[in-house]
Structure formats: C-alpha cells, structure tokens
Design an enzyme around this catalytic site. Structure first.
Site, PDB file in Angstrom:
ATOM      1  N   GLY A  12       6.183  -0.465  11.522  1.00  0.00           N
ATOM      2  CA  GLY A  12       5.135  -1.267  12.473  1.00  0.00           C
ATOM      3  C   GLY A  12       4.374  -0.583  12.836  1.00  0.00           C
ATOM      4  O   GLY A  12       4.064  -0.825  14.158  1.00  0.00           O
ATOM      5  N   ASN A  14       1.568   0.136  12.588  1.00  0.00           N
ATOM      6  CA  ASN A  14       0.254  -0.588  12.329  1.00  0.00           C
ATOM      7  C   ASN A  14      -0.132  -1.582  13.364  1.00  0.00           C
ATOM      8  O   ASN A  14      -1.171  -2.239  13.413  1.00  0.00           O
ATOM      9  CB  ASN A  14      -0.067  -0.747  10.917  1.00  0.00           C
ATOM     10  CG  ASN A  14      -0.624   0.579  10.169  1.00  0.00           C
ATOM     11  OD1 ASN A  14      -1.633   0.892  10.687  1.00  0.00           O
ATOM     12  ND2 ASN A  14      -0.169   1.441   9.121  1.00  0.00           N
ATOM     13  N   ARG A  66      12.295 -16.916  -6.880  1.00  0.00           N
ATOM     14  CA  ARG A  66      10.948 -16.101  -6.449  1.00  0.00           C
ATOM     15  C   ARG A  66      10.499 -17.128  -5.703  1.00  0.00           C
ATOM     16  O   ARG A  66       9.706 -17.068  -4.813  1.00  0.00           O
ATOM     17  CB  ARG A  66      10.022 -14.815  -7.304  1.00  0.00           C
ATOM     18  CG  ARG A  66       9.101 -14.400  -6.870  1.00  0.00           C
ATOM     19  CD  ARG A  66       8.996 -13.742  -5.575  1.00  0.00           C
ATOM     20  NE  ARG A  66       9.583 -12.594  -5.346  1.00  0.00           N
ATOM     21  CZ  ARG A  66       9.419 -11.462  -4.265  1.00  0.00           C
ATOM     22  NH1 ARG A  66       9.044 -11.496  -3.419  1.00  0.00           N
ATOM     23  NH2 ARG A  66      10.513 -10.428  -4.687  1.00  0.00           N
ATOM     24  N   HIS A 110      -3.841   0.103   3.456  1.00  0.00           N
ATOM     25  CA  HIS A 110      -3.397   1.085   2.281  1.00  0.00           C
ATOM     26  C   HIS A 110      -3.613   2.241   2.346  1.00  0.00           C
ATOM     27  O   HIS A 110      -5.275   2.930   2.699  1.00  0.00           O
ATOM     28  CB  HIS A 110      -4.041   0.101   1.177  1.00  0.00           C
ATOM     29  CG  HIS A 110      -3.861   1.724  -0.104  1.00  0.00           C
ATOM     30  ND1 HIS A 110      -2.726   1.307  -0.796  1.00  0.00           N
ATOM     31  CD2 HIS A 110      -4.363   2.616  -1.140  1.00  0.00           C
ATOM     32  CE1 HIS A 110      -2.209   1.762  -1.695  1.00  0.00           C
ATOM     33  NE2 HIS A 110      -2.891   2.785  -2.040  1.00  0.00           N
ATOM     34  N   GLN A 179      -5.443   9.202  12.290  1.00  0.00           N
ATOM     35  CA  GLN A 179      -6.802   9.364  11.912  1.00  0.00           C
ATOM     36  C   GLN A 179      -7.413   8.241  11.229  1.00  0.00           C
ATOM     37  O   GLN A 179      -8.126   8.455  11.336  1.00  0.00           O
ATOM     38  CB  GLN A 179      -7.012  10.947  11.414  1.00  0.00           C
ATOM     39  CG  GLN A 179      -6.184  12.253  12.350  1.00  0.00           C
ATOM     40  CD  GLN A 179      -6.431  13.318  11.464  1.00  0.00           C
ATOM     41  OE1 GLN A 179      -7.500  13.839  10.664  1.00  0.00           O
ATOM     42  NE2 GLN A 179      -6.313  14.680  12.223  1.00  0.00           N
ATOM     43  N   GLU A 181      -5.323   5.589   9.649  1.00  0.00           N
ATOM     44  CA  GLU A 181      -5.161   3.810   9.266  1.00  0.00           C
ATOM     45  C   GLU A 181      -4.746   2.786  10.969  1.00  0.00           C
ATOM     46  O   GLU A 181      -5.160   1.645  10.963  1.00  0.00           O
ATOM     47  CB  GLU A 181      -3.688   3.560   8.862  1.00  0.00           C
ATOM     48  CG  GLU A 181      -3.716   4.040   7.275  1.00  0.00           C
ATOM     49  CD  GLU A 181      -1.752   4.531   7.428  1.00  0.00           C
ATOM     50  OE1 GLU A 181      -1.081   3.038   7.651  1.00  0.00           O
ATOM     51  OE2 GLU A 181      -1.394   5.240   6.478  1.00  0.00           O
TER      52      GLU A 181
END
Ligand code: GRF
Length: 198
Positions: A12, A14, A66, A110, A179, A181
């Site tokens: 977590g 981000n 699923r 990503h 640097q 994300e």
C-alpha cells in the site's frame, strides 16, 4: 469533490502516497471513499484503517468461482459510488463488466515505461528483474487508463528513472517507487480531479 476507490493487494505504499497527497494538498478536490483489497493480510488495509478510511477485503478465496468473485468485486466498488477507481498494486484481473461500466474511470500504476516490460506476468518485482536482465539504462513508471487488455489502455503520465550498474531488483523497485510511482499516481489523480471541475 471527486470520490475515489483505491484497489490494493500488498504494502500500500502507492495508497499511502495518495492519502498523503490529499492531506498536503497535492491532490485537490478528492476524497477516498474506500479501499478494496483481494488480500486480507495486505498492509494497505492497515494504512486505510490508520487514515480512518473504510477498507474491505473481497477475496477470490471466499467465492466458489471467478464469476461470483467478479460480481462481488463490482458490487463492492459500486457501493462506494466512485467517480474514479485507482488500481494501486492490485493483482487482480479487472472483470470485463467493470471495465465497461467504468470506461475511462479506472487508472493503474505500472512499474515500467509501457510498452516495455508489461502485459501478462509482468507485475511487482518481476518487472524489475526483466528490466535488469535486458540491461536497460532507463526504466520508470506509467499511469494509464484500464481497458480490456493488460497494461494496454491510454497512457496518462510516465516518469523515467535511471538504472544504476549495481542495482538489484529490490533496489531498483524502491527507486522506481520513490522517484516515479509515488509522484505520478497522485499527480494523475489531481489532473483528473481538476478536469472533473470542468
Ligand atoms: C509496486 O511494485 C507497484 O509498482 C505495483 O504494485 C507494487 C506494490 O505497490 N503496482 P504498493 O506498495 O502496494 O503500492
């Protein structure tokens, strides 16, 4: 006010960058309505709790197949009534029904400069292992809209990060997070929030 849902699977960091970005004003006019994780042990859920944000776990392990998990995930997202869904280290294939319902309202971070080192099987540390194996001198991170493919939607922001000679995958991953994300994901959310004000 733009309402966002953040989907997570792991540490977590981000998510934390988004929480901090809202607190320090780097992200304007935005509120995190909820955090959804497929992993009950994700430290990201602890970060949400510490920030007073509702966190829910919707795990494939709790569903017979699923299809029923996909339905539960979409229901869980709908409950927060989001203007934007942010995939922040979310290791789940987004159901087609969710992509369709939230077309151009789902973004993903990503850890490479798409179209390099992306697509099926490229997630987390594996991305950096492949970048080092290939010997690239520059890598980075990308924020993009999510479509039916894997890491194939329109690119919103990218940030380059230099690869150093003695980098290990772990050292490179950390540098890309610090640097790139943690800078471009909040920035992308802020840009979208401002566009929301149009
Ligand atoms: C990071 O490598 C990020 O690039 C990818 O998921 C991993 C975990 O991120 N999207 P976080 O610490 O859970 O935000």
């Amino acid at each position: 006010m733009m309402n966002i849902v953040v989907c997570v699977s792991g540490g977590g960091t981000n998510l934390q960058a988004i929480i901090d970005g809202i607190a320090d004003g780097k992200i304007s006019n935005t509120s995190i309505a909820g955090v959804i994780s497929n992993n009950k042990d994700a430290y990201a859920l602890k970060r949400a709790e510490n920030a007073g944000i509702k966190g829910v776990c919707i795990s494939p392990k709790d569903y017979p197949d699923r299809e029923s998990f996909n339905e539960a995930l979409l229901e869980g997202v709908d409950k927060f009534n989001p203007d934007l869904i942010v995939l922040a280290g979310f290791l789940v294939n987004i159901p087609e029904a969710m992509v369709k319902k939230y077309r151009n309202k789902i973004i993903n971070i990503h850890p490479s400069l798409i179209p390099s080192f992306c697509g099926k099987g490229f997630y987390g540390l594996h991305v950096h292992e492949k970048a080092l194996e290939r010997g690239v001198k520059v890598t980075g991170a990308t924020v993009h809209y999510v479509d039916e493919g894997t890491d194939t939607g329109p690119i919103i922001l990218q940030e380059p990060v230099r690869v150093l000679p003695d980098d290990t995958p772990e050292v490179l991953q950390r540098r890309v997070m610090e640097q790139a994300e943690w800078i471009i994901l909040p920035k992308a959310i802020d840009m979208i929030a401002k566009g929301m004000n149009r």
